[in-house]
Design a protein around this motif. Sequence first.
Motif, PDB file in Angstrom:
ATOM      1  N   ASP A   1       0.861  -1.188   0.000  1.00 46.21           N
ATOM      2  CA  ASP A   1       0.000   0.000   0.000  1.00 46.21           C
ATOM      3  C   ASP A   1       0.899   1.240   0.000  1.00 46.21           C
ATOM      4  OD1 ASP A   1      -1.820   1.999   0.353  1.00 46.21           O
ATOM      5  OD2 ASP A   1      -2.900   1.038   2.005  1.00 46.21           O
ATOM      6  N   ALA A   2       1.277   1.717  -1.189  1.00 45.58           N
ATOM      7  CA  ALA A   2       2.239   2.814  -1.309  1.00 45.58           C
ATOM      8  C   ALA A   2       1.701   4.107  -0.697  1.00 45.58           C
ATOM      9  CB  ALA A   2       2.593   3.043  -2.775  1.00 45.58           C
ATOM     10  N   ALA A   3       0.416   4.387  -0.891  1.00 45.14           N
ATOM     11  CA  ALA A   3      -0.162   5.623  -0.357  1.00 45.14           C
ATOM     12  C   ALA A   3      -0.109   5.630   1.169  1.00 45.14           C
ATOM     13  CB  ALA A   3      -1.606   5.776  -0.836  1.00 45.14           C
ATOM     14  N   ARG A   4      -0.462   4.487   1.751  1.00 46.18           N
ATOM     15  CA  ARG A   4      -0.427   4.379   3.216  1.00 46.18           C
ATOM     16  C   ARG A   4       1.001   4.551   3.742  1.00 46.18           C
ATOM     17  NH1 ARG A   4      -2.135   5.052   8.267  1.00 46.18           N
ATOM     18  NH2 ARG A   4      -2.012   3.226   9.609  1.00 46.18           N
ATOM     19  N   LEU A   5       1.972   3.959   3.054  1.00 46.57           N
ATOM     20  CA  LEU A   5       3.368   4.075   3.472  1.00 46.57           C
ATOM     21  C   LEU A   5       3.851   5.515   3.380  1.00 46.57           C
ATOM     22  CD1 LEU A   5       4.964   0.865   1.887  1.00 46.57           C
ATOM     23  CD2 LEU A   5       4.416   1.281   4.288  1.00 46.57           C
ATOM     24  N   ARG A   6       3.477   6.215   2.286  1.00 48.86           N
ATOM     25  CA  ARG A   6       3.863   7.624   2.139  1.00 48.86           C
ATOM     26  C   ARG A   6       3.292   8.463   3.264  1.00 48.86           C
ATOM     27  NH1 ARG A   6       3.047   6.845  -3.425  1.00 48.86           N
ATOM     28  NH2 ARG A   6       0.959   7.771  -3.251  1.00 48.86           N
ATOM     29  N   GLN A   7       2.024   8.190   3.615  1.00 46.86           N
ATOM     30  CA  GLN A   7       1.392   8.942   4.702  1.00 46.86           C
ATOM     31  C   GLN A   7       2.110   8.697   6.025  1.00 46.86           C
ATOM     32  OE1 GLN A   7      -1.220  11.219   4.540  1.00 46.86           O
ATOM     33  NE2 GLN A   7      -0.532  11.596   6.643  1.00 46.86           N
ATOM     34  N   LEU A   8       2.476   7.444   6.272  1.00 48.71           N
ATOM     35  CA  LEU A   8       3.187   7.111   7.507  1.00 48.71           C
ATOM     36  C   LEU A   8       4.549   7.792   7.542  1.00 48.71           C
ATOM     37  CD1 LEU A   8       2.278   3.326   7.843  1.00 48.71           C
ATOM     38  CD2 LEU A   8       1.663   5.141   9.460  1.00 48.71           C
ATOM     39  N   TYR A   9       5.269   7.750   6.408  1.00 43.95           N
ATOM     40  CA  TYR A   9       6.571   8.424   6.334  1.00 43.95           C
ATOM     41  C   TYR A   9       6.422   9.918   6.635  1.00 43.95           C
ATOM     42  CZ  TYR A   9       9.428   4.570   4.515  1.00 43.95           C
ATOM     43  OH  TYR A   9      10.135   3.405   4.389  1.00 43.95           O
ATOM     44  N   ASP A  10       5.384  10.546   6.044  1.00 44.73           N
ATOM     45  CA  ASP A  10       5.167  11.990   6.279  1.00 44.73           C
ATOM     46  C   ASP A  10       4.828  12.270   7.737  1.00 44.73           C
ATOM     47  OD1 ASP A  10       5.673  12.611   3.658  1.00 44.73           O
ATOM     48  OD2 ASP A  10       3.564  12.672   3.047  1.00 44.73           O
ATOM     49  N   ASP A  11       3.950  11.430   8.320  1.00 46.58           N
ATOM     50  CA  ASP A  11       3.576  11.622   9.727  1.00 46.58           C
ATOM     51  C   ASP A  11       4.792  11.513  10.635  1.00 46.58           C
ATOM     52  OD1 ASP A  11       0.974  11.945   8.955  1.00 46.58           O
ATOM     53  OD2 ASP A  11       0.330   9.919   9.496  1.00 46.58           O
ATOM     54  N   ILE A  12       5.637  10.522  10.361  1.00 48.85           N
ATOM     55  CA  ILE A  12       6.840  10.317  11.178  1.00 48.85           C
ATOM     56  C   ILE A  12       7.784  11.506  11.018  1.00 48.85           C
ATOM     57  CG2 ILE A  12       8.939   8.917  11.400  1.00 48.85           C
ATOM     58  CD1 ILE A  12       7.179   6.467  10.776  1.00 48.85           C
ATOM     59  N   ARG A  13       7.966  11.970   9.773  1.00 47.33           N
ATOM     60  CA  ARG A  13       8.875  13.099   9.534  1.00 47.33           C
ATOM     61  C   ARG A  13       8.391  14.364  10.248  1.00 47.33           C
ATOM     62  NH1 ARG A  13       8.933  17.208   5.946  1.00 47.33           N
ATOM     63  NH2 ARG A  13       7.172  16.358   4.769  1.00 47.33           N
ATOM     64  N   HIS A  14       7.089  14.639  10.141  1.00 52.13           N
ATOM     65  CA  HIS A  14       6.556  15.842  10.798  1.00 52.13           C
ATOM     66  C   HIS A  14       6.710  15.745  12.320  1.00 52.13           C
ATOM     67  CE1 HIS A  14       5.169  17.749   7.221  1.00 52.13           C
ATOM     68  NE2 HIS A  14       4.243  16.847   6.948  1.00 52.13           N
ATOM     69  N   LEU A  15       6.459  14.562  12.864  1.00 53.20           N
ATOM     70  CA  LEU A  15       6.569  14.396  14.316  1.00 53.20           C
ATOM     71  C   LEU A  15       8.025  14.500  14.758  1.00 53.20           C
ATOM     72  CD1 LEU A  15       4.968  13.986  16.839  1.00 53.20           C
ATOM     73  CD2 LEU A  15       4.993  11.522  16.460  1.00 53.20           C
ATOM     74  N   GLU A  16       8.938  13.946  13.969  1.00 51.78           N
ATOM     75  CA  GLU A  16      10.360  14.070  14.284  1.00 51.78           C
ATOM     76  C   GLU A  16      10.798  15.525  14.250  1.00 51.78           C
ATOM     77  OE1 GLU A  16      12.228   9.796  12.758  1.00 51.78           O
ATOM     78  OE2 GLU A  16      12.074  11.487  11.379  1.00 51.78           O
ATOM     79  N   ASP A  17      10.313  16.272  13.236  1.00 51.40           N
ATOM     80  CA  ASP A  17      10.637  17.699  13.150  1.00 51.40           C
ATOM     81  C   ASP A  17      10.140  18.434  14.391  1.00 51.40           C
ATOM     82  OD1 ASP A  17      11.831  17.349  10.724  1.00 51.40           O
ATOM     83  OD2 ASP A  17      10.143  18.082   9.535  1.00 51.40           O
ATOM     84  N   SER A  18       8.906  18.103  14.801  1.00 53.88           N
ATOM     85  CA  SER A  18       8.322  18.777  15.948  1.00 53.88           C
ATOM     86  C   SER A  18       9.097  18.486  17.228  1.00 53.88           C
ATOM     87  CB  SER A  18       6.861  18.330  16.110  1.00 53.88           C
ATOM     88  OG  SER A  18       6.279  18.925  17.235  1.00 53.88           O
TER      89      SER A  18
END
Length: 526
Positions: free
Chosen positions: A308-325
């Motif tokens: 599920d590429a879309a789901r993986l992209r969303q997870l990657y984005d969520d993780i990146r934003h949370l790491e940035d925060s």
Amino acid sequence: MKHPARLFLVTAILLLAAACSRQQRCTRVMDEAAQHAATAPDSTLLLLDQIASDAAHSTDAGLRARYTLLRAQAAWRCYQDMPPDTALAATVDYYRRPMRQPDLCTAIYYRAMPLYEQGRTTEAATLLTEGVHMAEALADDSLRSKYYESLCMVNEHAKCYEQWLYWAKKFMQHAYHINRVQHVVTALNEMSGAYGCLGRQDSSLVYLLRSLPLLGRTTKAARAMMLANVGCKYLVAHDYAQAEHYLLASIKVVPRANALSALGDVYAARNDTTTADSLWNVAMQTATPQLRLLTLRSVLESHLGNGDAARLRQLYDDIRHLEDSLSAAANTKQIAEIQASYDRERAVAHYYRLLSAILAVLLLFVVVSVAMWMYYHRKVREYVSAIELNRQEIDRYQRQIEMLKTSGKDHDDEIARLNRRIATLQTDISMRIGRGKEVYETIRENGKLPAADSSSESCLIAYYSVSHYAAYQQWMATYSGLSPRLLTYLILQDMGYDDNQIAAILSVESSTIRSIKSRLKKRQKG
């Protein structure tokens, strides 16, 4: 006026009488508050609120120190804001001269713990080490327990695991000595944690299991925490049956987010991703940002092979934003420092007003001058767009390339290196503008600044400096010393939002918006 000297004397006597009356009232209220401090901290705070202004403005250093210490003790127990750091430091200094060990030992503890929570671990550890020896010399069981537990926390945070184990052992011995079950359970948990971080997992599990027979005599929260810790130890050891048993037992007591997340890991290890996803979703509703990050990584790992590429992209984005925060450096706030300076200024002005109005004015001038100096040297920074900095670097590299080409020598390798550097900077510009556009569109759609941190704001500013060049240059010409937050306010205002909407977007109070507008007005040129 026939007798100005007599009138002045009468006025001074009346003011002194009023001051003495206020001081007596403060002392009486603090005596009552001290009786409730250990058992009813909420009542203590309500009592202290009645004399907050008089205590802050009092010229009696001893009264201010006692008030600050009582408020710190009550606020800490109620999880409310502690007194300003400067007030706590002044309290410690007061009890050092002359040495008043019981009060000094308590003051050092309540000075150290806010420093620890602010991330000033070295300062906190230094104070706690001084205080623990004092508590041991005083044979104060309550203070010794506080110091031992806090030194465990500080050394865990600093990754000084041997020191963590040292203080955990002292904590455990003391807890058994005073026969306090809650302290025994906490100490056993500290022993387990220290051994675990030192790689001695068998010893870590032994100390956790030793606490289980005591759980029936502890609070529900402590019982749930210890059961979850045992379950997590079995999870690390890949004993999923035991891990599930203890984690379910923990959730039955109190459904804590960490136990739910760990139980999701258990089911994911058994390839039951449906149950795991359900548990992870529940856990993330109440999880801390750090636990949410760990849980998202578990979710990502469990979904890597499902295509599920879309789901993986969303997870990657969520993780990146949370790491940035989480990684963004928190802006140092000087509110407590300014408030303490203001309180001292008021107290001194009140005292010297009885003697000389001229001296009070001069003193006020000095205090304001120092405050302004601190403000401009610590807070105000001229904001320079990251894109502008990158462009300056690109121009410099291009000039170097031209010089190398005209020198007549073979500089192909150096020219290639500079070109690669230029390409990297250009890519960074594009990424910043791209992310800034995402932030801009998110604000338009949702009315919120996504992942409200310095990274989001700087990218929004970078995008706006390109997409709305004229407005941006007008701001640069109109104001001096613009910070990222001031520029963000101007951008949101330019986007058509009013002050109430801007406060909601930035997740700040209306008083903060008033402060921003005041700072903008001061930065107008001309």
